[in-house]
Design an enzyme around this catalytic site. Structure first.
Site, PDB file in Angstrom:
ATOM      1  N   GLU A   8      -3.720   4.910  -1.643  1.00  0.00           N
ATOM      2  CA  GLU A   8      -3.517   3.517  -1.251  1.00  0.00           C
ATOM      3  C   GLU A   8      -4.843   2.770  -1.397  1.00  0.00           C
ATOM      4  O   GLU A   8      -5.858   3.171  -0.827  1.00  0.00           O
ATOM      5  CB  GLU A   8      -3.033   3.406   0.195  1.00  0.00           C
ATOM      6  CG  GLU A   8      -1.560   3.755   0.386  1.00  0.00           C
ATOM      7  CD  GLU A   8      -0.594   2.643  -0.056  1.00  0.00           C
ATOM      8  OE1 GLU A   8      -1.062   1.562  -0.482  1.00  0.00           O
ATOM      9  OE2 GLU A   8       0.631   2.881   0.032  1.00  0.00           O
ATOM     10  N   HIS A  21       2.792   2.933  -8.762  1.00  0.00           N
ATOM     11  CA  HIS A  21       4.009   3.032  -7.951  1.00  0.00           C
ATOM     12  C   HIS A  21       5.163   2.321  -8.655  1.00  0.00           C
ATOM     13  O   HIS A  21       6.288   2.766  -8.661  1.00  0.00           O
ATOM     14  CB  HIS A  21       3.741   2.424  -6.570  1.00  0.00           C
ATOM     15  CG  HIS A  21       4.771   2.781  -5.550  1.00  0.00           C
ATOM     16  ND1 HIS A  21       4.838   2.159  -4.327  1.00  0.00           N
ATOM     17  CD2 HIS A  21       5.785   3.682  -5.564  1.00  0.00           C
ATOM     18  CE1 HIS A  21       5.856   2.676  -3.644  1.00  0.00           C
ATOM     19  NE2 HIS A  21       6.437   3.600  -4.365  1.00  0.00           N
ATOM     20  N   ASP A  57       3.477  -2.575  -7.180  1.00  0.00           N
ATOM     21  CA  ASP A  57       2.064  -2.228  -6.973  1.00  0.00           C
ATOM     22  C   ASP A  57       1.634  -1.064  -7.878  1.00  0.00           C
ATOM     23  O   ASP A  57       2.485  -0.280  -8.280  1.00  0.00           O
ATOM     24  CB  ASP A  57       1.804  -1.905  -5.488  1.00  0.00           C
ATOM     25  CG  ASP A  57       2.565  -0.686  -4.981  1.00  0.00           C
ATOM     26  OD1 ASP A  57       3.801  -0.669  -5.099  1.00  0.00           O
ATOM     27  OD2 ASP A  57       1.919   0.254  -4.483  1.00  0.00           O
ATOM     28  N   HIS A  79      -1.372   2.923  -5.590  1.00  0.00           N
ATOM     29  CA  HIS A  79      -0.702   1.853  -4.836  1.00  0.00           C
ATOM     30  C   HIS A  79      -1.712   0.796  -4.416  1.00  0.00           C
ATOM     31  O   HIS A  79      -2.897   1.093  -4.294  1.00  0.00           O
ATOM     32  CB  HIS A  79      -0.136   2.400  -3.516  1.00  0.00           C
ATOM     33  CG  HIS A  79       0.799   3.544  -3.632  1.00  0.00           C
ATOM     34  ND1 HIS A  79       2.151   3.397  -3.547  1.00  0.00           N
ATOM     35  CD2 HIS A  79       0.583   4.870  -3.795  1.00  0.00           C
ATOM     36  CE1 HIS A  79       2.743   4.579  -3.647  1.00  0.00           C
ATOM     37  NE2 HIS A  79       1.813   5.502  -3.802  1.00  0.00           N
ATOM     38  N   TYR A  80      -1.231  -0.389  -4.112  1.00  0.00           N
ATOM     39  CA  TYR A  80      -2.021  -1.284  -3.259  1.00  0.00           C
ATOM     40  C   TYR A  80      -1.285  -1.367  -1.930  1.00  0.00           C
ATOM     41  O   TYR A  80      -0.083  -1.118  -1.845  1.00  0.00           O
ATOM     42  CB  TYR A  80      -2.298  -2.645  -3.882  1.00  0.00           C
ATOM     43  CG  TYR A  80      -1.143  -3.601  -4.138  1.00  0.00           C
ATOM     44  CD1 TYR A  80      -0.143  -3.840  -3.195  1.00  0.00           C
ATOM     45  CD2 TYR A  80      -1.100  -4.349  -5.318  1.00  0.00           C
ATOM     46  CE1 TYR A  80       0.876  -4.756  -3.427  1.00  0.00           C
ATOM     47  CE2 TYR A  80      -0.088  -5.253  -5.578  1.00  0.00           C
ATOM     48  CZ  TYR A  80       0.907  -5.445  -4.617  1.00  0.00           C
ATOM     49  OH  TYR A  80       1.915  -6.345  -4.855  1.00  0.00           O
ATOM     50  N   THR A  81      -2.053  -1.720  -0.876  1.00  0.00           N
ATOM     51  CA  THR A  81      -1.444  -1.756   0.457  1.00  0.00           C
ATOM     52  C   THR A  81      -0.523  -2.960   0.631  1.00  0.00           C
ATOM     53  O   THR A  81       0.463  -2.887   1.361  1.00  0.00           O
ATOM     54  CB  THR A  81      -2.532  -1.804   1.539  1.00  0.00           C
ATOM     55  OG1 THR A  81      -3.412  -2.896   1.233  1.00  0.00           O
ATOM     56  CG2 THR A  81      -3.319  -0.498   1.573  1.00  0.00           C
TER      57      THR A  81
HETATM   58 ZN   LIG Z   1       3.162   1.555  -3.277  1.00  0.00          ZN
END
Ligand SMILES: [Zn+2]
Length: 266
Positions: free
Chosen positions: A110, A152, A162, A45-47
């Protein structure tokens, strides 16, 4: 509760500097609801927030009801929020390979990055190196197969984008994490797009389903299929993310499926 606290005295991965516990986790469950599902998938993921520290606080706030197993700052500093044996709350409503409770079968990371809302800045080198080392360690310890290292956006197409098309999947695969085939060059020719229907669309859907995407094989190129095509492109043909199944996309999908089959046999 004490058990959890004790288990979290030291990170599960030697690539995490320390534990920064989030209260947001539960028990991993098998598809039939019994406990004990083993993680065999890695979700990146990215935040999507401008400030990393605020994203971290959110993932540790009981009000948010979200978390991840690991958090990687821009400078590569890595924290563990949830024990790997526990079910972190990072994937939300998701599907892959016929399973819907992706949180139960995955480990989530993350990566601090402002994301598309923040102009999708490049992931700094230190952050990529740290994330790759962490992923390699997790995949080795849990025997996570390369085709189950996913974005994700792969498990929640249409809802999530993301870690985005700038994530260096090729480099990760070269480093032993995830599956990659050289994308077929973009050129003209036959393509499929939203609004079309029929047997070729059905065949396309069947290929995406075989890879693992949660698609309905009904021969209709609707908004949902468009989102799946865009998710695929974001990961495996990042040069152009438009949800149109052009010949480059279809060839890349076919090559990836072939690579997946041989990875599964090996
Ligand atoms: Zn995500």
């Amino acid at each position: 509760m004490n058990d959890d606290t004790d288990a979290m005295a030291k990170p599960d991965s030697r690539f995490a500097a320390k534990v920064f516990p989030s209260p947001n986790h539960g028990e991993r469950k098998q598809p039939d609801g019994t406990p004990g599902r083993r993680p065999d998938m890695l979700i990146l993921h990215y935040t999507g927030m401008p400030i990393a520290g605020e994203a971290l606080q959110w993932l540790c706030n009981p009000v948010s009801q979200v978390s991840s197993h690991y958090f990687v700052f821009e400078n590569g500093h890595t924290l563990q929020l949830v024990p790997e044996g526990r079910r972190a709350w990072h994937a939300g409503a998701s599907h892959w390979g016929g399973e819907a409770d992706i949180n139960s079968c995955s480990i989530g990371i993350e990566i601090a990055n402002p994301g598309h809302p923040g102009g999708l800045p490049d992931f700094p080198e230190a952050q990529i190196a740290a994330t790759l080392a962490l992923c390699r360690d997790i995949c080795e310890r849990w025997s996570i197969p390369p085709e189950r290292v996913l974005a994700h956006s792969d498990v929640a197409p249409g809802r999530k984008i993301d870690p985005g098309e700038k994530f260096p999947w090729r480099r990760f695969a070269e480093g032993g994490v995830g599956l990659w085939v050289e994308p077929a060059p973009i050129r003209g020719g036959r393509f499929f797009a939203r609004g079309e229907a029929g047997q070729p669309v059905e065949a396309l859907q069947a290929m995406f389903a075989m890879l693992g995407y949660g698609v309905t094989v009904d021969g209709i190129y609707d908004e949902r299929l468009e989102a799946v095509v865009a998710a695929f492109q974001r990961h495996w043909r990042p040069e152009k993310v438009d949800g149109v199944a052009d010949s480059s996309t279809i060839t890349t999908l076919r090559d990836l499926l072939a690579a997946t089959q041989s990875a599964r046999v090996a």
